[in-house]
Design an enzyme around this catalytic site. Structure first.
Site, PDB file in Angstrom:
ATOM      1  N   HIS A 263     -25.246 -14.052  -2.967  1.00 19.39           N
ATOM      2  CA  HIS A 263     -26.702 -14.259  -3.052  1.00 19.39           C
ATOM      3  C   HIS A 263     -27.148 -14.375  -4.509  1.00 19.39           C
ATOM      4  CE1 HIS A 263     -30.985 -13.461  -1.808  1.00 19.39           C
ATOM      5  NE2 HIS A 263     -31.030 -13.017  -3.055  1.00 19.39           N
ATOM      6  N   GLU A 264     -26.790 -13.377  -5.315  1.00 18.87           N
ATOM      7  CA  GLU A 264     -27.215 -13.387  -6.713  1.00 18.87           C
ATOM      8  C   GLU A 264     -26.609 -14.566  -7.472  1.00 18.87           C
ATOM      9  OE1 GLU A 264     -29.619 -11.602  -7.633  1.00 18.87           O
ATOM     10  OE2 GLU A 264     -29.644 -10.241  -5.910  1.00 18.87           O
ATOM     11  N   HIS A 267     -28.821 -17.593  -7.376  1.00 16.84           N
ATOM     12  CA  HIS A 267     -29.863 -17.592  -8.412  1.00 16.84           C
ATOM     13  C   HIS A 267     -29.284 -18.096  -9.738  1.00 16.84           C
ATOM     14  CE1 HIS A 267     -33.148 -15.650  -6.321  1.00 16.84           C
ATOM     15  NE2 HIS A 267     -32.431 -14.576  -6.025  1.00 16.84           N
ATOM     16  N   GLU A 293     -35.412 -18.188  -4.432  1.00 14.81           N
ATOM     17  CA  GLU A 293     -34.796 -17.465  -3.321  1.00 14.81           C
ATOM     18  C   GLU A 293     -34.114 -18.410  -2.343  1.00 14.81           C
ATOM     19  OE1 GLU A 293     -34.191 -14.358  -3.008  1.00 14.81           O
ATOM     20  OE2 GLU A 293     -35.301 -13.816  -4.803  1.00 14.81           O
TER      21      GLU A 293
END
Length: 499
Positions: A263-264, A267, A293
């Site tokens: 997920h990170e 970004h 996001e």
């Protein structure tokens, strides 16, 4: 480039450097800063923040923006895009007294350290006085920013997702609540997967190897970033050549760290692929929190939970974990990996119930700012909403209202961006599938094809396009929650063997 634009860009460069220094201090505070250092560190953060704000709201900035408003030909085409963003932010920032901005920055630095203490003590009352000060500051700022057609909470939403309002979100969330309820009832008629193996012991050392290995193949560039550990996973995009991420490890929950890191990394990959021409300007990062996001969630949900992705990646997971999953065949693994269990913790939630976590936070924030509810029983309100929406109730404040650092960091109005990110990600996936066979690319490990599409349609633009412009240009339509609903129904029809 005109002399005026050169002066403008030089001023923006100075602001960018100061902001980067402040972010570096924040990184250190959340990863390696000694606990006792918080008080004195807050003084440093406040000082640097004031220097940045002074430049952002300076007479020189006002003079340049005034010149450009009267004579746009003083700017190049790219300069005009930068001007539009800076002018919008200037009109927001200029209204806040510099001393208030510095004091608020200092408060946030302290609040994050207190939040950590409160989490460890499982006691919201430790953090509550700081949250009240943060909310009071925001109410004061809202009074300076608000236009007649906005609700108080709309003002905060607009900072993270330009153009977003309660009037737009309420019907979207109502649709999603009903769709989630319908799907969850369907799952009760299916065959629940075996997911006991998901809690097998995987050492932290092994989990770090897995995390680093997997995100490398998802296009995360270690020459432009790094991976560390923190209380709450986050990404810090200092610049396109320094996008750092953190994760956390639990030896009996490898999925949490793996999906959290993926997920990170989404970004960071966004930040690493913004066009270099926007460096040291206000257009150098992601265009909005919702679009940002969408890219982390595209990584986590659209790729990280994809059947065809795991056809390629499961052998690698087994290789890195030795004998841990040697008795688990692929189908058992994939279905178990996607089992739905209502969770108390947002970052550990499955893709279906995750939206409910956001709705809880949205409704509480909206009530604080639009209905002026008291903070005295806020943790009880939180617990009641979890009982109503998810059928589970936190046993302590760390499981409940203290689980997220966002309020301590002043990010009020941010949470809806997570839900928007889910919807955007599903809509981007639908559009991508019109251009090429995404499942085939994942099964073959051809991540570059997927990354290139995202570069072409999203990453490269930084903040030079507004979120709705990005969405319209990439998908050809306005935000449509039906793509998310359809995607989840397709995935879980297979996972739960529904008829």
């Amino acid at each position: 480039m005109t002399k005026e634009e050169e002066e403008f860009r030089q001023l923006l460069k100075e602001i960018s450097i100061l902001d980067e220094l402040e972010q570096l201090l924040d990184w250190d505070s959340q990863t390696h800063n000694p606990e006792a250092a918080a008080e004195m560190r807050s003084d440093v953060v406040a000082y640097i923040s004031k220097l940045s704000v002074d430049r952002q709201t300076s007479d020189k900035m006002a003079e340049l923006l005034n010149k450009f408003s009267k004579n746009p030909d003083l700017l190049s085409e790219d300069g005009k895009k930068i001007y539009r963003r800076v002018n919008r932010e200037f009109n927001i920032q200029r209204k806040i007294p510099n001393d208030d901005a510095a004091e608020y920055s200092k408060l946030l630095s302290k609040a994050q350290a207190v939040w950590v203490k409160a989490r460890r003590a499982k006691d919201f009352n430790i953090f509550k006085p700081y949250l009240k000060q943060i909310i009071d500051f925001n109410k004061k700022f809202i009074g300076l920013w608000k236009t007649t057609e906005q609700t108080n909470y709309d003002v905060l939403l607009n900072h993270f997702e330009p153009g977003m309002t309660v009037a737009k979100l309420d019907p979207i969330f109502a649709t999603l609540k009903q769709a989630i309820k319908t799907l969850m009832n369907k799952l009760k008629t299916g065959i629940e997967p075996n997911d006991q193996f998901m809690h097998r012991y995987v050492s932290k050392v092994t989990q770090e190897k897995i995390s680093r290995d997997f995100i490398t193949r998802l296009s995360f560039n270690y020459e432009q970033g790094d991976l560390d550990i923190s209380e709450h996973p986050f990404t810090l995009g200092l610049n396109r050549n320094d996008a750092r991420i953190t994760t956390r490890y639990d030896v009996h929950d490898f999925q949490m760290s793996l999906l959290g890191t993926i997920h990170e990394a989404g970004h960071a990959i966004y930040e690493q692929n913004v066009d270099p021409k926007w460096a040291r300007t206000t257009l150098s990062g992601g265009t909005s929190m919702g679009i940002h996001e969408s890219q982390s969630l595209f990584n986590e949900i659209m790729i990280g939970r994809n059947y065809y992705y795991w056809i390629k990646e499961y052998p690698r997971l087994r290789e890195l974990t030795g004998e841990t999953f040697s008795d688990i065949d692929f189908e058992t693994f994939y279905r178990g990996f996607n089992t739905v269990h209502p969770s108390l913790i947002r970052t550990e939630a499955d893709p279906i119930t995750y939206i409910l976590h956001i709705i809880v936070r949205y409704e509480i924030e909206k009530a604080i700012f639009n209905d002026d509810i008291s903070l005295d029983n806020l943790n009880q309100i939180w617990n009641e909403k979890y009982e109503e929406y998810l059928g589970i109730c936190p046993q302590n404040d760390t499981e409940g209202i203290l689980q997220d650092i966002h309020w301590a960091g002043g990010d009020i109005g941010y949470f809806p961006s997570y839900a928007l990110g889910h919807l955007y990600a599903a809509q981007f996936l639908h559009a991508m599938k019109q251009d090429f066979d995404v499942d085939k690319a994942l099964a073959e490990g051809n991540i570059n094809l997927i990354t290139d599409w995202r570069k072409d349609n999203i990453f490269q633009y930084g903040c030079s396009k507004d979120p709705n412009e990005i969405l319209m240009d990439a998908t050809g339509e306005e935000l449509n929650p039906d793509y998310w609903i359809q995607h989840q129904n397709e995935v879980y029809k297979y996972v739960y063997q529904l008829n």
